[in-house]
Design a protein around this motif. Structure first.
Motif, PDB file in Angstrom:
ATOM      1  N   GLU A   1     -40.045  12.024 -19.616  1.00 52.43           N
ATOM      2  CA  GLU A   1     -40.228  11.189 -20.805  1.00 52.43           C
ATOM      3  C   GLU A   1     -41.206  10.056 -20.506  1.00 52.43           C
ATOM      4  OE1 GLU A   1     -36.034  10.790 -22.869  1.00 52.43           O
ATOM      5  OE2 GLU A   1     -35.844  10.973 -20.691  1.00 52.43           O
ATOM      6  N   GLY A   2     -41.401   9.748 -19.227  1.00 51.65           N
ATOM      7  CA  GLY A   2     -42.369   8.728 -18.841  1.00 51.65           C
ATOM      8  C   GLY A   2     -41.826   7.313 -18.784  1.00 51.65           C
ATOM      9  N   THR A   3     -40.719   7.069 -19.446  1.00 52.37           N
ATOM     10  CA  THR A   3     -40.084   5.753 -19.458  1.00 52.37           C
ATOM     11  C   THR A   3     -38.643   5.911 -19.912  1.00 52.37           C
ATOM     12  OG1 THR A   3     -40.359   3.463 -20.201  1.00 52.37           O
ATOM     13  CG2 THR A   3     -40.734   5.181 -21.858  1.00 52.37           C
ATOM     14  N   ARG A   4     -37.877   4.834 -19.781  1.00 51.59           N
ATOM     15  CA  ARG A   4     -36.479   4.898 -20.208  1.00 51.59           C
ATOM     16  C   ARG A   4     -36.376   4.961 -21.733  1.00 51.59           C
ATOM     17  NH1 ARG A   4     -34.533  -0.313 -17.806  1.00 51.59           N
ATOM     18  NH2 ARG A   4     -36.707  -0.573 -17.325  1.00 51.59           N
ATOM     19  N   SER A   5     -35.384   5.711 -22.211  1.00 51.47           N
ATOM     20  CA  SER A   5     -35.110   5.807 -23.643  1.00 51.47           C
ATOM     21  C   SER A   5     -34.188   4.662 -24.041  1.00 51.47           C
ATOM     22  CB  SER A   5     -34.448   7.150 -23.956  1.00 51.47           C
ATOM     23  OG  SER A   5     -33.951   7.159 -25.271  1.00 51.47           O
ATOM     24  N   PHE A  35     -43.349   7.787  -4.358  1.00 51.03           N
ATOM     25  CA  PHE A  35     -44.784   7.495  -4.403  1.00 51.03           C
ATOM     26  C   PHE A  35     -45.151   7.034  -5.813  1.00 51.03           C
ATOM     27  CE2 PHE A  35     -44.255  12.010  -5.218  1.00 51.03           C
ATOM     28  CZ  PHE A  35     -45.052  12.232  -6.326  1.00 51.03           C
ATOM     29  N   PRO A  36     -46.223   6.232  -5.927  1.00 46.10           N
ATOM     30  CA  PRO A  36     -46.552   5.624  -7.221  1.00 46.10           C
ATOM     31  C   PRO A  36     -47.293   6.541  -8.181  1.00 46.10           C
ATOM     32  CG  PRO A  36     -48.066   4.852  -5.540  1.00 46.10           C
ATOM     33  CD  PRO A  36     -47.073   5.738  -4.840  1.00 46.10           C
ATOM     34  N   VAL A  37     -47.101   6.236  -9.466  1.00 40.25           N
ATOM     35  CA  VAL A  37     -47.884   6.864 -10.527  1.00 40.25           C
ATOM     36  C   VAL A  37     -48.308   5.757 -11.485  1.00 40.25           C
ATOM     37  CG1 VAL A  37     -45.834   7.431 -11.933  1.00 40.25           C
ATOM     38  CG2 VAL A  37     -47.970   8.666 -12.305  1.00 40.25           C
ATOM     39  N   LYS A  38     -49.583   5.793 -11.876  1.00 31.58           N
ATOM     40  CA  LYS A  38     -50.089   4.844 -12.866  1.00 31.58           C
ATOM     41  C   LYS A  38     -49.850   5.472 -14.229  1.00 31.58           C
ATOM     42  CE  LYS A  38     -53.446   2.651  -9.920  1.00 31.58           C
ATOM     43  NZ  LYS A  38     -54.181   3.330  -8.866  1.00 31.58           N
ATOM     44  N   ARG A  39     -48.939   4.871 -14.978  1.00 33.40           N
ATOM     45  CA  ARG A  39     -48.579   5.451 -16.266  1.00 33.40           C
ATOM     46  C   ARG A  39     -49.669   5.208 -17.298  1.00 33.40           C
ATOM     47  NH1 ARG A  39     -42.713   3.337 -17.566  1.00 33.40           N
ATOM     48  NH2 ARG A  39     -43.776   1.371 -17.346  1.00 33.40           N
ATOM     49  N   GLY A  40     -49.736   6.127 -18.273  1.00 31.49           N
ATOM     50  CA  GLY A  40     -50.672   5.976 -19.376  1.00 31.49           C
ATOM     51  C   GLY A  40     -52.087   6.432 -19.059  1.00 31.49           C
ATOM     52  N   GLN A  41     -52.277   7.053 -17.907  1.00 30.30           N
ATOM     53  CA  GLN A  41     -53.597   7.564 -17.548  1.00 30.30           C
ATOM     54  C   GLN A  41     -53.429   8.797 -16.660  1.00 30.30           C
ATOM     55  OE1 GLN A  41     -55.519   4.967 -14.371  1.00 30.30           O
ATOM     56  NE2 GLN A  41     -53.999   3.542 -15.178  1.00 30.30           N
TER      57      GLN A  41
END
Length: 194
Positions: free
Chosen positions: A111-115, A81-87
């Motif tokens: 981490e929210g994103t790839r390292s 399922f989707p997530v809107k990142r940064g909010q």
């Protein structure tokens, strides 16, 4: 048989040929809600993590993936399922809590994103919020060798499954200003030590 189970079966077969290794499978709870967290360096990470554990995983994935023509169809049909990142995405939080309320496994990359460096980054506090609200344990799963999986990963990739971490096991010391941030640091430290 669902697309999820067909895809997982095919990837597990391919990964076995490629020398995939899984350690700590006995640590994965057989039932009940679980928040599975992993480090993130490659697009292969959710596939390797999902194949490495004995239960189906519902992943939270960035919203942009769902609008891609072929990829969008796949992620929608793979328990994602989707997530809107940064909010603060309340829909993603509700979806996450529903997965856990139903006693299923929620997969997250805190981490929210790839390292880009491969080093573990600071976690976003969302996993702690979900842990507090659901009372589900967090299960750290360290993924390794996925950066160049198809070219250099043969025999050098897999997952290490840690022990479940319960919210009541994390005693926040007096004087800590940001409780969730402190808890997130302890969880990421446990992931890093696997």
């Amino acid at each position: 048989m669902s697309l999820y189970h067909v895809a997982r079966g095919l990837f597990r077969f391919q990964f076995k040929i490629m020398g995939w290794k899984v350690q700590g499978a006995e640590n994965f709870p057989a039932d009940g809600p679980v928040i599975m967290i992993s480090n993130h360096v490659s697009l292969w990470d959710p596939i390797v993590a999902g194949c490495s554990v004995p239960r189906d995983v519902s992943y939270m994935a960035k919203d942009e993936l769902f609008s891609a023509p072929v990829l969008g169809f796949l992620v929608r049909n793979l328990k994602t399922f989707p997530v809107k990142r940064g909010q603060g995405d309340m829909s993603a939080i509700r979806n996450s809590l529903n997965v856990l309320k139903e006693g299923r496994v929620l997969g997250m990359f805190p981490e929210g994103t790839r390292s880009k460096s491969g080093e573990l980054q600071k976690a976003l506090p969302g996993m702690v919020l979900l842990m507090e609200k659901s009372k589900a344990p967090i299960l750290p799963v360290k993924i390794y060798g996925t950066k160049d999986l198809l070219t250099k990963g043969w025999g050098k990739f897999g997952a290490i499954i840690g022990s479940p971490i319960k919210i009541e096991d994390l005693k926040v010391p007096a004087g800590v200003e940001n409780r969730r941030e402190w808890i997130a640091e302890q969880i990421m430290d446990a992931l890093n030590k696997l």
